[in-house]
Design an enzyme around this catalytic site. Structure first.
Site, short mmCIF file in Angstrom:
data_model
loop_
_atom_site.label_atom_id
_atom_site.label_comp_id
_atom_site.label_asym_id
_atom_site.label_seq_id
_atom_site.Cartn_x
_atom_site.Cartn_y
_atom_site.Cartn_z
CD GLU A 127 30.86 -47.83 49.02
OE1 GLU A 127 32.09 -47.73 49.23
OE2 GLU A 127 30.20 -48.88 49.22
NE ARG A 175 31.72 -61.69 42.89
CZ ARG A 175 30.50 -62.08 43.24
NH1 ARG A 175 30.06 -63.26 42.87
NH2 ARG A 175 29.72 -61.29 43.97
CB CYS A 215 27.26 -49.78 42.75
SG CYS A 215 25.57 -50.35 42.97
CG HIS A 231 26.98 -50.20 48.03
ND1 HIS A 231 28.27 -49.99 47.58
CD2 HIS A 231 26.31 -50.79 46.98
CE1 HIS A 231 28.37 -50.44 46.32
NE2 HIS A 231 27.20 -50.92 45.95
N1 PCA Z 1 24.15 -53.01 43.31
C1 PCA Z 1 25.16 -53.40 42.34
C2 PCA Z 1 24.71 -52.78 41.05
C3 PCA Z 1 23.32 -52.33 41.26
C4 PCA Z 1 23.07 -52.45 42.70
O1 PCA Z 1 22.05 -52.08 43.28
C5 PCA Z 1 26.58 -53.02 42.75
O2 PCA Z 1 26.87 -52.94 43.96
O3 PCA Z 1 27.42 -52.78 41.88
#
Ligand code: PCA
Length: 213
Positions: free
Chosen positions: A80, A90, A143, A166
């Protein structure tokens, strides 16, 4: 002593597992140093995630923070680049909280860029045979909130660099056979490359990782 803080998340949204937490635990078990690797598994709550992340930063004064989480709709490792100062949930978090159009940190800038070499990390992961890309949105859920907290801390503490990754579902645990996934070992390898690259590379590659739309 150089210290890197690597975090994953607990399961959320009714899932039994979260590959980010599993991969972080595995990376910690395999770590050989010489730098100090500190790990944490954050709660998927708007209140708890930044609080725990900030407490870990206070306690360990890391040089680098890499937070990681699951993006269940993605098929590649997403490094990211941007955290936005916006919460727009959401679904409810694990506390039942569902903020809409609230700031991540009131009064802070609209966005922060990751201060890790995101292109070098994505390239390094791809070069090891694990698909990876630079992503320009970490979403607006917990996140993004954690990434914003890490970068807000980095903006206030000299010498701290931070970013977020991610990961897709781990193939061993994907909720359905249709879900895009990578073997857990590949996710662990990707995080190890991200850690090593973040520690060793201070200037990002002068190449484009942009998108047209
Ligand atoms: N993914 C979520 C929150 C925790 C996770 O592992 C997100 O992409 O916000």
């Amino acid at each position: 002593m150089t210290t890197l803080l690597l975090t994953g998340f607990e399961p959320f949204g009714g899932d039994a597992v979260n590959p980010s937490g599993d991969a972080v635990r595995e990376a910690a078990a395999r770590w050989t140093g010489p730098e100090t690797l500190v790990t944490g598994i954050l709660p998927v709550t708007f209140e708890g995630a930044p609080a725990q992340l900030n407490a870990l930063i206070e306690e360990h004064s890391p040089d680098v923070v890499i937070a990681t989480g699951l993006a269940g709709n993605r098929s590649v490792i997403s490094v990211e680049r941007v955290a936005v100062n916006l919460l727009d949930a959401r679904i409810a978090d694990n506390d039942g909280a569902q903020p809409v159009d609230a700031p991540s940190v009131a009064g802070a800038p609209a966005a922060y860029f990751a201060t890790l070499p995101v292109k070098a990390i994505a390239r390094g992961i791809s070069a090891a045979g694990v698909p990876s890309e630079v992503s320009h949105s970490a979403g607006t859920f917990v996140c993004n909130h954690a990434m914003f907290a890490a970068l807000h801390a980095a903006a206030e503490r000299s010498g701290l660099r931070a970013g977020f990754i991610h990961v897709p579902w781990a193939a061993e645990q994907a909720p359905s056979t249709d879900a895009a996934s990578l073997p857990l070992a590949d996710i662990v390898r990707a995080l190890e490359i991200a850690v090593r690259t973040s520690l060793g590379v201070h200037e990002d590659l002068p190449v484009s990782a942009g998108t047209l739309s």
